[in-house]
Design a protein around this motif. Structure first.
Motif, PDB file in Angstrom:
ATOM      1  N   PRO A  80      24.250  17.712  53.892  1.00 59.85           N
ATOM      2  CA  PRO A  80      22.961  17.344  53.284  1.00 59.85           C
ATOM      3  C   PRO A  80      23.018  17.146  51.774  1.00 59.85           C
ATOM      4  CG  PRO A  80      22.651  19.077  54.908  1.00 59.85           C
ATOM      5  CD  PRO A  80      24.132  18.911  54.755  1.00 59.85           C
ATOM      6  N   SER A  81      24.024  17.723  51.111  1.00 62.07           N
ATOM      7  CA  SER A  81      24.105  17.603  49.652  1.00 62.07           C
ATOM      8  C   SER A  81      24.815  16.333  49.206  1.00 62.07           C
ATOM      9  CB  SER A  81      24.851  18.823  49.080  1.00 62.07           C
ATOM     10  OG  SER A  81      26.107  18.987  49.718  1.00 62.07           O
ATOM     11  N   PHE A  82      25.153  15.441  50.133  1.00 62.89           N
ATOM     12  CA  PHE A  82      25.972  14.272  49.788  1.00 62.89           C
ATOM     13  C   PHE A  82      25.329  13.411  48.715  1.00 62.89           C
ATOM     14  CE2 PHE A  82      23.090  12.122  52.669  1.00 62.89           C
ATOM     15  CZ  PHE A  82      23.041  10.815  52.201  1.00 62.89           C
ATOM     16  N   ILE A  83      24.001  13.336  48.712  1.00 57.32           N
ATOM     17  CA  ILE A  83      23.318  12.439  47.777  1.00 57.32           C
ATOM     18  C   ILE A  83      23.546  12.869  46.335  1.00 57.32           C
ATOM     19  CG2 ILE A  83      21.110  13.665  47.757  1.00 57.32           C
ATOM     20  CD1 ILE A  83      21.671   9.818  47.819  1.00 57.32           C
ATOM     21  N   SER A  84      23.747  14.175  46.111  1.00 47.96           N
ATOM     22  CA  SER A  84      23.960  14.655  44.747  1.00 47.96           C
ATOM     23  C   SER A  84      25.354  14.317  44.247  1.00 47.96           C
ATOM     24  CB  SER A  84      23.753  16.174  44.685  1.00 47.96           C
ATOM     25  OG  SER A  84      24.721  16.853  45.464  1.00 47.96           O
ATOM     26  N   ALA A  85      26.294  14.068  45.172  1.00 50.15           N
ATOM     27  CA  ALA A  85      27.657  13.732  44.778  1.00 50.15           C
ATOM     28  C   ALA A  85      27.873  12.227  44.672  1.00 50.15           C
ATOM     29  CB  ALA A  85      28.649  14.327  45.782  1.00 50.15           C
ATOM     30  N   TYR A  89      26.219   5.421  44.599  1.00 51.80           N
ATOM     31  CA  TYR A  89      26.399   4.460  45.683  1.00 51.80           C
ATOM     32  C   TYR A  89      25.104   4.233  46.448  1.00 51.80           C
ATOM     33  CZ  TYR A  89      31.344   5.653  44.935  1.00 51.80           C
ATOM     34  OH  TYR A  89      32.570   5.867  44.387  1.00 51.80           O
ATOM     35  N   GLY A  90      24.330   5.291  46.632  1.00 53.42           N
ATOM     36  CA  GLY A  90      23.169   5.233  47.506  1.00 53.42           C
ATOM     37  C   GLY A  90      23.607   5.506  48.939  1.00 53.42           C
ATOM     38  N   GLU A 248      13.233  18.252  57.562  1.00 56.23           N
ATOM     39  CA  GLU A 248      13.197  19.167  56.423  1.00 56.23           C
ATOM     40  C   GLU A 248      14.603  19.631  56.031  1.00 56.23           C
ATOM     41  OE1 GLU A 248      10.668  20.146  54.571  1.00 56.23           O
ATOM     42  OE2 GLU A 248       9.166  19.031  55.681  1.00 56.23           O
ATOM     43  N   ALA A 249      15.586  19.381  56.866  1.00 59.40           N
ATOM     44  CA  ALA A 249      16.923  19.941  56.645  1.00 59.40           C
ATOM     45  C   ALA A 249      17.641  19.313  55.470  1.00 59.40           C
ATOM     46  CB  ALA A 249      17.772  19.801  57.902  1.00 59.40           C
ATOM     47  N   ARG A 250      17.105  18.248  54.902  1.00 59.27           N
ATOM     48  CA  ARG A 250      17.730  17.720  53.691  1.00 59.27           C
ATOM     49  C   ARG A 250      17.588  18.693  52.522  1.00 59.27           C
ATOM     50  NH1 ARG A 250      15.665  11.640  54.783  1.00 59.27           N
ATOM     51  NH2 ARG A 250      17.493  10.895  55.951  1.00 59.27           N
ATOM     52  N   TYR A 251      16.716  19.682  52.677  1.00 58.41           N
ATOM     53  CA  TYR A 251      16.588  20.727  51.661  1.00 58.41           C
ATOM     54  C   TYR A 251      17.593  21.861  51.897  1.00 58.41           C
ATOM     55  CZ  TYR A 251      12.062  18.547  50.608  1.00 58.41           C
ATOM     56  OH  TYR A 251      11.078  17.662  50.266  1.00 58.41           O
ATOM     57  N   PHE A 252      18.375  21.761  52.957  1.00 58.59           N
ATOM     58  CA  PHE A 252      19.264  22.837  53.375  1.00 58.59           C
ATOM     59  C   PHE A 252      20.213  23.320  52.270  1.00 58.59           C
ATOM     60  CE2 PHE A 252      21.506  25.157  56.727  1.00 58.59           C
ATOM     61  CZ  PHE A 252      20.483  25.363  57.634  1.00 58.59           C
ATOM     62  N   PRO A 253      20.761  22.456  51.412  1.00 54.71           N
ATOM     63  CA  PRO A 253      21.726  22.918  50.406  1.00 54.71           C
ATOM     64  C   PRO A 253      21.125  23.831  49.344  1.00 54.71           C
ATOM     65  CG  PRO A 253      21.871  20.542  50.715  1.00 54.71           C
ATOM     66  CD  PRO A 253      20.623  20.992  51.398  1.00 54.71           C
ATOM     67  N   TYR A 325      21.041  21.276  37.950  1.00 53.82           N
ATOM     68  CA  TYR A 325      19.648  20.831  37.940  1.00 53.82           C
ATOM     69  C   TYR A 325      19.524  19.332  38.168  1.00 53.82           C
ATOM     70  CZ  TYR A 325      19.301  25.517  36.166  1.00 53.82           C
ATOM     71  OH  TYR A 325      19.414  26.872  36.045  1.00 53.82           O
ATOM     72  N   SER A 326      20.479  18.562  37.656  1.00 56.65           N
ATOM     73  CA  SER A 326      20.435  17.120  37.915  1.00 56.65           C
ATOM     74  C   SER A 326      20.759  16.840  39.383  1.00 56.65           C
ATOM     75  CB  SER A 326      21.417  16.382  36.995  1.00 56.65           C
ATOM     76  OG  SER A 326      22.744  16.822  37.211  1.00 56.65           O
ATOM     77  N   ARG A 327      21.656  17.619  39.968  1.00 55.81           N
ATOM     78  CA  ARG A 327      21.953  17.466  41.393  1.00 55.81           C
ATOM     79  C   ARG A 327      20.725  17.825  42.228  1.00 55.81           C
ATOM     80  NH1 ARG A 327      27.593  20.804  41.028  1.00 55.81           N
ATOM     81  NH2 ARG A 327      28.839  19.219  39.952  1.00 55.81           N
ATOM     82  N   ARG A 328      20.050  18.888  41.816  1.00 57.75           N
ATOM     83  CA  ARG A 328      18.848  19.318  42.531  1.00 57.75           C
ATOM     84  C   ARG A 328      17.780  18.223  42.493  1.00 57.75           C
ATOM     85  NH1 ARG A 328      14.028  21.976  41.292  1.00 57.75           N
ATOM     86  NH2 ARG A 328      13.313  23.463  42.878  1.00 57.75           N
ATOM     87  N   ARG A 329      17.638  17.592  41.348  1.00 56.76           N
ATOM     88  CA  ARG A 329      16.641  16.529  41.211  1.00 56.76           C
ATOM     89  C   ARG A 329      16.966  15.363  42.145  1.00 56.76           C
ATOM     90  NH1 ARG A 329      17.275  12.175  38.516  1.00 56.76           N
ATOM     91  NH2 ARG A 329      18.934  13.062  37.216  1.00 56.76           N
ATOM     92  N   LYS A 330      18.235  14.980  42.210  1.00 51.80           N
ATOM     93  CA  LYS A 330      18.641  13.889  43.091  1.00 51.80           C
ATOM     94  C   LYS A 330      18.382  14.231  44.556  1.00 51.80           C
ATOM     95  CE  LYS A 330      22.263  12.356  39.889  1.00 51.80           C
ATOM     96  NZ  LYS A 330      23.728  12.303  39.635  1.00 51.80           N
ATOM     97  N   LEU A 331      18.667  15.472  44.916  1.00 52.77           N
ATOM     98  CA  LEU A 331      18.449  15.902  46.293  1.00 52.77           C
ATOM     99  C   LEU A 331      16.961  15.860  46.644  1.00 52.77           C
ATOM    100  CD1 LEU A 331      19.742  17.177  48.888  1.00 52.77           C
ATOM    101  CD2 LEU A 331      19.064  19.377  47.926  1.00 52.77           C
ATOM    102  N   LEU A 332      16.118  16.372  45.747  1.00 51.86           N
ATOM    103  CA  LEU A 332      14.678  16.396  46.016  1.00 51.86           C
ATOM    104  C   LEU A 332      14.126  14.987  46.161  1.00 51.86           C
ATOM    105  CD1 LEU A 332      13.546  19.250  43.588  1.00 51.86           C
ATOM    106  CD2 LEU A 332      13.698  19.339  46.089  1.00 51.86           C
ATOM    107  N   GLU A 333      14.599  14.069  45.318  1.00 50.36           N
ATOM    108  CA  GLU A 333      14.129  12.687  45.403  1.00 50.36           C
ATOM    109  C   GLU A 333      14.467  12.090  46.764  1.00 50.36           C
ATOM    110  OE1 GLU A 333      15.976  10.704  42.162  1.00 50.36           O
ATOM    111  OE2 GLU A 333      14.606  11.500  40.642  1.00 50.36           O
ATOM    112  N   TYR A 334      15.657  12.375  47.246  1.00 49.53           N
ATOM    113  CA  TYR A 334      16.074  11.824  48.537  1.00 49.53           C
ATOM    114  C   TYR A 334      15.336  12.503  49.688  1.00 49.53           C
ATOM    115  CZ  TYR A 334      19.144  10.351  52.352  1.00 49.53           C
ATOM    116  OH  TYR A 334      19.637   9.826  53.519  1.00 49.53           O
ATOM    117  N   ALA A 335      15.194  13.814  49.604  1.00 47.58           N
ATOM    118  CA  ALA A 335      14.538  14.555  50.681  1.00 47.58           C
ATOM    119  C   ALA A 335      13.084  14.136  50.844  1.00 47.58           C
ATOM    120  CB  ALA A 335      14.632  16.053  50.414  1.00 47.58           C
ATOM    121  N   ARG A 336      12.428  13.794  49.754  1.00 46.05           N
ATOM    122  CA  ARG A 336      11.009  13.431  49.828  1.00 46.05           C
ATOM    123  C   ARG A 336      10.783  12.083  50.494  1.00 46.05           C
ATOM    124  NH1 ARG A 336      10.881  15.190  44.073  1.00 46.05           N
ATOM    125  NH2 ARG A 336      10.197  17.361  44.050  1.00 46.05           N
ATOM    126  N   LEU A 337      11.841  11.300  50.683  1.00 45.58           N
ATOM    127  CA  LEU A 337      11.679   9.987  51.307  1.00 45.58           C
ATOM    128  C   LEU A 337      11.216  10.108  52.753  1.00 45.58           C
ATOM    129  CD1 LEU A 337      14.843   8.117  49.962  1.00 45.58           C
ATOM    130  CD2 LEU A 337      12.482   7.922  49.159  1.00 45.58           C
TER     131      LEU A 337
END
Length: 608
Positions: A80-85, A89-90, A248-253, A325-337
């Motif tokens: 689930p944390s892939f988007i932060s890494a 690429y998207g 909701e599991a995109r918040y798992f990390p 914190y920047s990784r967290r922001r990226k994750l939240l943006e993706y999870a909210r989709l």
């Protein structure tokens, strides 16, 4: 060979990994660190703190390439944390990249995390509480190795990685190869765990995937965007076990992500949930566990900040400069989709269930088949030999710690106390020489002994030639007291030409200097230490050597003069001999001539 190895050439005796390892699984041998596999919980802290990047994680890239080249259907599961890494690429471009590398399908492991979270909730609802979450393999390692008495509280539920692999193999075929890609080093070992073996065929860290992409040299701009693996067939084969996906599991990390996915209140003031991130914090909590009137769920994560701080994206973080914190922001943006994990086919999107608005019964009901979400655990014995008090005292004494007051407990060696370090020495995990204050004191003592006892004079001056220190040899040879000359200019007492020359050269200078007033001849060597602004001079007394050289030179001169006289006499005698030989030769010639004349006349007696 263990999962984490050390590159000896890069290991510089800093002990930082020892200090940082929460379970002290680092052995120091001949000055170099070694990771002790049976003690290690694979939290990966030693990898991220090593200033020389001397820790190396065993790579699965070649193994995964082999799976792909074998012709097997290989499916990639993205943590689930892939988007932060791989935010640059998207999601859909990353799918295309993975397919270009040879994966036939790509799916978010968050899909399986939904089932895992709800299974935790089901276990709690069945009355098993307090419950420790089991999704973090480093926490599972910690409990199995260091807190085996708490295994009864550990949720008997597999991690999302294992659940994903089991679901894919159960419903798509055992011949499918499943490769997990995430930020965790411990996942590599979890895949080999006998209690879950067979679910996962390979594990790559995000760092390994990034290096693989770079190595292949893909033209990313030319790659199209592609969708994640279709879920329609999978849902159909699962027999309608669940009819609602909450996504909701995109918040798992994140800390509290499991509880949120499970529908458990995860706010800061939640009474039934304790969320802990960081091994030290978990160990502190477990040391007091179980706590009376404790929570229903203890969500424990090894990395501070959760999986977004995993060691498997350390290199990526160095390159991008991203922090937690920047990784967290990226994750939240993706999870909210709130987008599906893939095309849901005929099952559509999210809808109401027979269970009502929360959908809990849809998750908890037992459908036509039972999902493979359970597992067991086993304690791992890591007991080490224990020393007696006498053993500890002997080891402490070896570093000059004869009384409790001598024990500084400074932590420079990596251990919290001198006694803890002594225990590590006894167990073969540490070396006596790791006590930095003791070794420094010893080195200073040896240096002081050399400074005081050397027969050569030593003078230390600053760049302005003011005397900072002299040793006893200088005091004796030049009849001066240290307290009377320190702070004074060198030229007030001695010739400073060699010292000045060293400063001018910004390095080494040498020469012979005579001091007739003291009856001394000296050989002087001075070196300028620029970064400290010091000149260290060594003055050797060569008076006797000079006298011996003078005597030898005089003997050589006298020998040469004697040889010259002998040669002269020999030449004179030779000349005298030559003269005498000349005279006798002339007389002999005259006599022979007369004789020949007489013989020529035939003896007639006429000699005229």
């Amino acid at each position: 060979m263990g999962l984490i190895t050390v590159i000896e050439a890069k290991c510089k005796d800093c002990y930082k990994c020892v200090r940082s390892c929460p379970v002290k699984a680092i052995r120091i041998h001949q000055g170099h660190a070694e990771v002790v596999e049976e003690r290690c919980i694979l939290d990966g802290r030693c990898i991220t703190v090593c200033p020389q990047h001397a820790k190396k994680v065993a790579s699965d890239v070649d193994h995964v390439r082999g799976l792909i080249s074998s012709g097997a259907r290989v499916i990639a599961g993205l943590a689930p944390s892939f988007i932060s890494a791989f935010h640059e690429y998207g999601p859909r471009r990353l799918v295309s990249i993975l397919k270009k590398l040879g994966f036939q399908d790509v799916q978010e492991t968050a899909f399986a995390a939904e089932f895992v979270a709800r299974e935790h909730a089901r276990v709690i609802a069945a009355g098993r509480r307090p419950l420790i979450s089991s999704s973090c393999p480093a926490i599972v390692n910690l409990l199995e190795q260091y807190y085996p008495h708490l295994l009864g509280y550990l949720a008997p539920v597999v991690s999302p990685m294992v659940a994903h692999g089991r679901l894919i193999k159960r419903f798509l075929g055992e011949d499918v190869a499943y490769v997990f890609i995430g930020p965790c080093v411990a996942k590599k070992n979890e895949a080999r765990d006998k209690h879950v073996k067979g679910a996962v065929d390979g594990v790559l860290t995000f760092d390994e995937l990034a290096a693989w992409i770079l190595d292949v040299g893909l033209d990313l701009a030319e790659l199209p965007e592609e969708d994640f693996m279709s879920m329609g067939d999978l849902y159909e084969r699962m027999g309608g076990y669940c009819d609602e996906i909450l996504r909701e599991a995109r918040y798992f990390p994140m800390a509290g992500g499991l509880a949120r996915t499970a529908g458990i209140e995860a706010g800061l003031l939640a009474e039934d949930l304790v969320t802990i991130s960081g091994i030290e914090e978990c160990m502190d909590y477990f040391s007091k566990f179980p706590i009376e009137d404790g929570p229903d769920l203890v969500e424990a994560l090894a990395c501070n900040g959760g999986c977004l701080a995993g060691p498997g994206l350390y290199d990526i973080g160095l390159q991008t400069g991203d922090d937690l914190y920047s990784r967290r922001r990226k994750l939240l943006e993706y999870a909210r989709l709130k987008t599906p994990y893939g095309d849901l086919g005929s099952h559509g999107g999210v809808g109401k269930t027979e269970a009502g608005e929360d959908g809990m019964k849809g998750w908890h009901q037992q459908g036509p088949i039972i999902l493979p979400l359970r597992r067991t655990y086993g304690p791992r014995d890591i007991r080490a030999p224990q020393p007696t008090e006498e053993d500890i005292r002997k080891i402490l004494a070896a570093t000059g710690k004869l009384t409790p007051e001598d024990e500084l407990n400074c932590g420079a060696c990596g251990y919290d106390s001198c006694r803890a370090k002594a225990l590590a020495v006894f167990q073969g995990m540490a070396e006596i020489e790791m006590c930095i204050p003791y070794m420094r004191k010893r080195a200073e003592s040896m240096a002081q002994v050399t400074f005081n006892l050397t027969p050569n004079g030593i003078i230390i001056v600053d760049r302005d030639l003011k005397i900072l220190d002299i040793n006893p040899a200088i005091e004796n040879k030049f009849q001066m007291r240290r307290d009377a000359v320190v702070g004074r200019h060198l030229e007030d007492f001695l010739d400073a030409r060699v010292f000045r020359n060293a400063i001018e050269k910004n390095g080494l200078a040498s020469g012979e200097v005579e001091y007739p007033a003291y009856g001394l001849v000296t050989s002087q060597t001075a070196v300028y230490v620029e970064d400290q602004g010091l000149v260290v001079g060594v003055i050797a007394d060569i008076t006797q050597e000079r006298a011996q050289r003078d005597r030898l030179r005089k003997m050589q001169e006298e020998t040469l003069m004697g040889a010259q006289e002998v040669i002269t006499r020999q030449m004179r005698v030779a000349q005298e001999i030559a003269g005498l030989l000349g005279e006798t030769t002339a007389e002999t010639k005259l006599v022979l001539t007369r004789l020949m004349k007489l013989m020529g006349r035939g003896g007639d007696g006429d000699d005229s």
